[in-house]
Structure formats: C-alpha cells, structure tokens
Write an enzyme that holds these catalytic residues in place. Structure first.
Site, PDB file in Angstrom:
ATOM      1  N   ARG A  37     -66.044  25.567 -19.395  1.00 44.43           N
ATOM      2  CA  ARG A  37     -64.475  24.875 -18.559  1.00 44.43           C
ATOM      3  C   ARG A  37     -64.055  26.428 -17.801  1.00 44.43           C
ATOM      4  O   ARG A  37     -63.227  26.942 -17.904  1.00 44.43           O
ATOM      5  CB  ARG A  37     -64.149  23.803 -19.156  1.00 44.43           C
ATOM      6  CG  ARG A  37     -64.676  22.956 -18.491  1.00 44.43           C
ATOM      7  CD  ARG A  37     -63.823  21.489 -19.302  1.00 44.43           C
ATOM      8  NE  ARG A  37     -64.684  20.765 -18.310  1.00 44.43           N
ATOM      9  CZ  ARG A  37     -64.436  19.020 -18.461  1.00 44.43           C
ATOM     10  NH1 ARG A  37     -64.385  18.564 -20.567  1.00 44.43           N
ATOM     11  NH2 ARG A  37     -64.851  18.283 -18.404  1.00 44.43           N
ATOM     12  N   LYS A 198     -74.559  -0.006 -13.728  1.00 48.44           N
ATOM     13  CA  LYS A 198     -74.461  -1.264 -13.162  1.00 48.44           C
ATOM     14  C   LYS A 198     -73.238  -1.009 -11.946  1.00 48.44           C
ATOM     15  O   LYS A 198     -72.553  -0.916 -11.748  1.00 48.44           O
ATOM     16  CB  LYS A 198     -73.249  -1.870 -14.134  1.00 48.44           C
ATOM     17  CG  LYS A 198     -73.837  -2.544 -15.322  1.00 48.44           C
ATOM     18  CD  LYS A 198     -73.064  -2.751 -16.501  1.00 48.44           C
ATOM     19  CE  LYS A 198     -73.664  -3.680 -17.746  1.00 48.44           C
ATOM     20  NZ  LYS A 198     -72.575  -4.221 -18.657  1.00 48.44           N
ATOM     21  N   GLY A 355     -70.566  12.178 -14.329  1.00 49.86           N
ATOM     22  CA  GLY A 355     -71.850  12.941 -15.774  1.00 49.86           C
ATOM     23  C   GLY A 355     -72.867  12.292 -15.617  1.00 49.86           C
ATOM     24  O   GLY A 355     -73.015  13.415 -16.077  1.00 49.86           O
ATOM     25  N   GLY A 378     -63.726  11.655 -13.874  1.00 47.47           N
ATOM     26  CA  GLY A 378     -63.489  10.279 -13.495  1.00 47.47           C
ATOM     27  C   GLY A 378     -62.628  11.424 -11.426  1.00 47.47           C
ATOM     28  O   GLY A 378     -62.624  10.363 -10.538  1.00 47.47           O
TER      29      GLY A 378
HETATM   30  P1  AMP Z   1     -73.575   5.022 -14.919  1.00 47.90           P
HETATM   31  O1  AMP Z   1     -72.700   5.340 -15.792  1.00 47.90           O
HETATM   32  O2  AMP Z   1     -73.379   3.781 -14.290  1.00 47.90           O
HETATM   33  O3  AMP Z   1     -74.238   6.526 -13.615  1.00 47.90           O
HETATM   34  O4  AMP Z   1     -75.527   4.800 -15.340  1.00 47.90           O
HETATM   35  C1  AMP Z   1     -76.019   5.303 -15.846  1.00 47.90           C
HETATM   36  C2  AMP Z   1     -77.661   4.954 -16.932  1.00 47.90           C
HETATM   37  O5  AMP Z   1     -77.970   4.161 -15.737  1.00 47.90           O
HETATM   38  C3  AMP Z   1     -78.093   5.997 -17.676  1.00 47.90           C
HETATM   39  O6  AMP Z   1     -78.279   6.091 -18.677  1.00 47.90           O
HETATM   40  C4  AMP Z   1     -79.117   5.174 -17.456  1.00 47.90           C
HETATM   41  O7  AMP Z   1     -80.537   5.148 -17.998  1.00 47.90           O
HETATM   42  C5  AMP Z   1     -78.912   3.486 -16.847  1.00 47.90           C
HETATM   43  N1  AMP Z   1     -80.226   3.064 -15.572  1.00 47.90           N
HETATM   44  C6  AMP Z   1     -80.674   3.837 -14.689  1.00 47.90           C
HETATM   45  N2  AMP Z   1     -81.642   2.535 -14.652  1.00 47.90           N
HETATM   46  C7  AMP Z   1     -81.912   2.077 -15.289  1.00 47.90           C
HETATM   47  C8  AMP Z   1     -82.250   0.617 -15.278  1.00 47.90           C
HETATM   48  N3  AMP Z   1     -83.458   0.206 -14.430  1.00 47.90           N
HETATM   49  N4  AMP Z   1     -82.313   0.152 -16.176  1.00 47.90           N
HETATM   50  C9  AMP Z   1     -81.421   0.203 -17.298  1.00 47.90           C
HETATM   51  N5  AMP Z   1     -80.641   1.327 -17.306  1.00 47.90           N
HETATM   52  C10 AMP Z   1     -80.604   1.667 -16.034  1.00 47.90           C
END
Ligand code: AMP
Length: 396
Positions: A37, A198, A355, A378
């Site tokens: 950074r 999610k 991230g 963010g």
């Molecule tokens: P996010 O922070 O919402 O971008 O989510 C990233 C996280 O989603 C990572 O730690 C991945 O391991 C998890 N992830 C991606 N695909 C899957 C899946 N099919 N089942 C469980 N976790 C997942």
C-alpha cells in the site's frame, strides 16, 4: 464520472498539500510486514515533492472507534514510508490541533509529514463539519489517493474536500480509469463472473450487473441457491434455501434485461469440506444427497471460457469454488488463466477485485496479467453495485 487530477494542479511550489492515503498496512510486533500500500502511493507523493509541495499525509489505521489506541498509532509506519520514498518523513502525534499545526509550520519545501491516525477522533467517521474544516485549515490543496476509503463519507475523505480545491491522486486516478473501462463505458459484449459463498451478501451487486452486462456467470456457493431455486437437489451443499424467491426474481430480471445467466451445468461434489476429500464430477441436476458441491465442473469451465473468448470486457468478483482447498480451486484457476490469456492477447479488458478474488487470482498466478486488479474490497464492491462513492463524488 468527472474528477480532477494532479494534471489540473498549476504552481504548487511551497503549497501545503493534504494527501489522504491508505496505509492500513499489515503489521506484526510493530513492524510492517507488507509495504504494497505504501508502494502504491509513492507516485503521487514523489510527483508532489518534485513540484516543491509540502506533502502532509492523512490516513486511518485499524478501527480505534474514535479513541486513542496506542497499538493503532501510525508512528511505526514512518520508517517504511521513508524507506519506500527515499526521503525523510516527519510525524505529528495528532492529525489536528497544536501537534499538527506546529509540525506543518516547520516543514521545508519538498518534504513529507505523516499525521497520526484520523480515526483517533470520533468526528472523523461522523464526518463532523467543524472537524472537516479544521483538517482543511491545515492545507492549501487536497488530494485523495485512497480509493479503498472512498465509499466512506468521513471528514478526511469528504468533509475536507468541501473547503479546499480537491484532486485525485495517481493511484485513485488509475483505479477510477480502470473501473470506467470495466463498467462505466465498457466495450460490449460485457461479461461478469460473480462467485463466493452466499448471495445474501451480493444481492445489490447481482441486481446492478444484470442491468449492465450481457453475460453473468454465477458460481461458487451462491450458484447452489440458484440451482435449488430451480428445483434441483443440492445435497449437503452450502445453500440459502430461504432466498429461493429472490434467486428466481433475479433470473426473471435478467431475462427481461437480456442478460444471459450462466449457472453450472456440471459440478465437483465431495464428501466433505476438506482438502482432497473424495470427489467426482456429476451433472448439476444429479448431485448425490450425501455430497456437497465444492467447485464447477469441466463442462461449465468450457462454457465460461467460450464466453470469455467472445467478450470484450470482463468484471470479476468471487471464486467459482472453494479455491482455498485442493482440488476445488480448479474451475477458478482455469477460468482465471483463460481470462489472463485473452487479456495478454489484447482481446479482453479484465477488471477484478474484492478480498477473496485477489487471493484467488494470486493463487492462479495471473494477477499481473489482468488489466486491473483492485485491492479495495468494500469500495470496489460498492462501485460494482452501481453506488456513487462519496469520496469520488467530492473530487468532481
Ligand atoms: P465471498 O467472500 O462471498 O467472495 O466468498 C468466498 C468464499 O466462498 C471462499 O472462502 C470460498 O471457499 C467459498 N466458496 C466458494 N464456493 C463454495 C462452495 N461451493 N461451497 C462452499 N464454499 C464455497
């Protein structure tokens, strides 16, 4: 998105330039462990110094919540700034009041001063107007080089800009220009990849993208929610069953907007969420009930790669699978390498951020091949959601 840059600054010799930077660097035992950074703000700082400005750095560090927390002092960062810039850097023990005023009064032309953590004052995060004015009174010109803090309407990102001529620093400018190419004025066809755990955390994002892009890949855990909403069994997979209606609404909106939604047609299922858990590829509509989906399958990756090859622009947030544990990183790595290849060949503008996306692209060893990889979590997400970033609007 109109904003002024350092190119719009005329004679700044001897002027006090307040530069808002992001030096929220990782530290261990009082030592900076990654100076990335600081490297990023170097071009702005050196350019201002070379023009004879007095450069006064304003920054936050951690979340002290408006109190003086000694472990969140910026003082330990001073030596790293001096090493990276190659010039001495002074420090003031407060970002306002006597310590700041006195330190600024004793600055020579072409020198750098770092002010203490702005978040030691509760007025910073509240964007209290008198505090913004107090900060502004310390300088003649304001430059914001902290895109990662631009989604926050704080005194050091917004309030201060109401009182001073305000400009984007070089890092902010590079980020905004890259984002403009990604979704502002992109070359169609535009494709987006949204993955991750999610959909509940990415509803605004998906809602904005279906209105703007031609193809939207939904991957990772969130694809399971869509598959389930379409009546497909997803076994023990991560899935937000309560969002089935939301998922169907998104599919309907996409159809109305002529946005093609690409969901996995085949998936890698495993017995459990663990590295090298016994696994196999199955059709997306044939997931055994005792297994969980941890990655997209090869047919899906082929489809995504075809779309990458026929698109001119790609924006990407979130992995296509559980990329931290092998072999469930494969779809993310293969798609990232395809995008990197197309970008290197000059066929694709690729912009990624958020991230986990940065770690996933680092893991695929392609970060430097993308047109732009944003490390601003963010702020990048809010930009992808189509929101106006107050810290950028303040530079207009
Ligand atoms: P996010 O922070 O919402 O971008 O989510 C990233 C996280 O989603 C990572 O730690 C991945 O391991 C998890 N992830 C991606 N695909 C899957 C899946 N099919 N089942 C469980 N976790 C997942």
């Amino acid at each position: 998105m109109a904003f002024k840059t350092i190119d719009d600054l005329n004679d700044i010799s001897g002027k006090r330039v307040l530069v808002r930077v992001d030096i929220n660097v990782p530290m261990e035992n009082g030592r900076v462990t990654d100076a990335t950074r600081v490297e990023r703000i170097k071009p702005t700082v050196m350019e201002l110094i070379s023009k004879g400005a007095k450069v006064i750095l304003l920054a936050h560090f951690g979340r002290p919540k408006g109190e003086v927390v000694p472990s969140m002092s910026l003082e330990p960062v001073v030596s790293t700034l001096a090493d990276v810039f190659g010039v001495p850097v002074a420090f003031a023990s407060d970002c306002c009041g006597e310590p700041a005023i006195n330190a600024i009064a004793s600055m020579d032309i072409g020198t750098v001063l770092l002010l203490e953590n702005t978040r030691f004052h509760p007025c910073e995060e509240k964007n209290n107007p008198p505090f913004g004015k107090e900060l502004a009174d310390l300088g003649d010109i304001y430059v914001n080089d902290a895109f990662s803090a631009a989604h926050r309407a704080h005194a050091s990102t917004v309030g201060i800009a109401e009182h001073l001529p305000s400009y984007a620093g070089r890092t902010m400018q590079a980020e905004l220009e890259a984002l403009e190419k990604g979704l502002g004025q992109p070359q169609h066809p535009v494709m987006a990849i949204v993955g991750g755990a999610k959909i509940s955390t990415k509803l605004d994002l998906i809602g904005n993208l279906v209105a703007k892009v031609d193809h939207l890949v939904i991957g990772g855990g969130m694809a399971n929610t869509f598959l389930a909403a379409l009546g497909v069994g997803v076994g023990k997979s991560l899935c937000e069953h309560d969002l089935a209606d939301t998922a169907r609404d998104i599919l309907a909106k996409a159809a109305a907007e002529n946005c093609e939604i690409i969901l996995p047609t085949d998936v890698v299922v495993a017995d459990g969420f663990a590295a090298n858990s016994p696994n196999k590829v199955v059709a997306a509509d044939s997931v055994p009930s005792e297994t969980m989906i941890l990655d997209a399958g090869p047919e899906t990756v082929g489809l995504i790669s075809d779309r990458i090859k026929s698109s001119n622009t790609l924006v990407w947030n979130g992995p296509l699978g559980a990329f931290e544990i092998e072999p469930f990183d494969k779809a993310t790595v293969d798609a990232a390498q395809c995008a990197a290849h197309e970008t290197r060949a000059g066929n694709l503008v690729s912009v990624a951020g958020g991230g986990d996306t940065v770690s996933a692209l680092n893991h695929a060893k392609v970060s430097t091949d993308f047109t732009y990889v944003s490390t601003a979590g963010g702020a990048f997400l809010e930009w992808m959601e189509g929101k106006t970033l107050p810290g950028v609007a303040a530079l207009g």
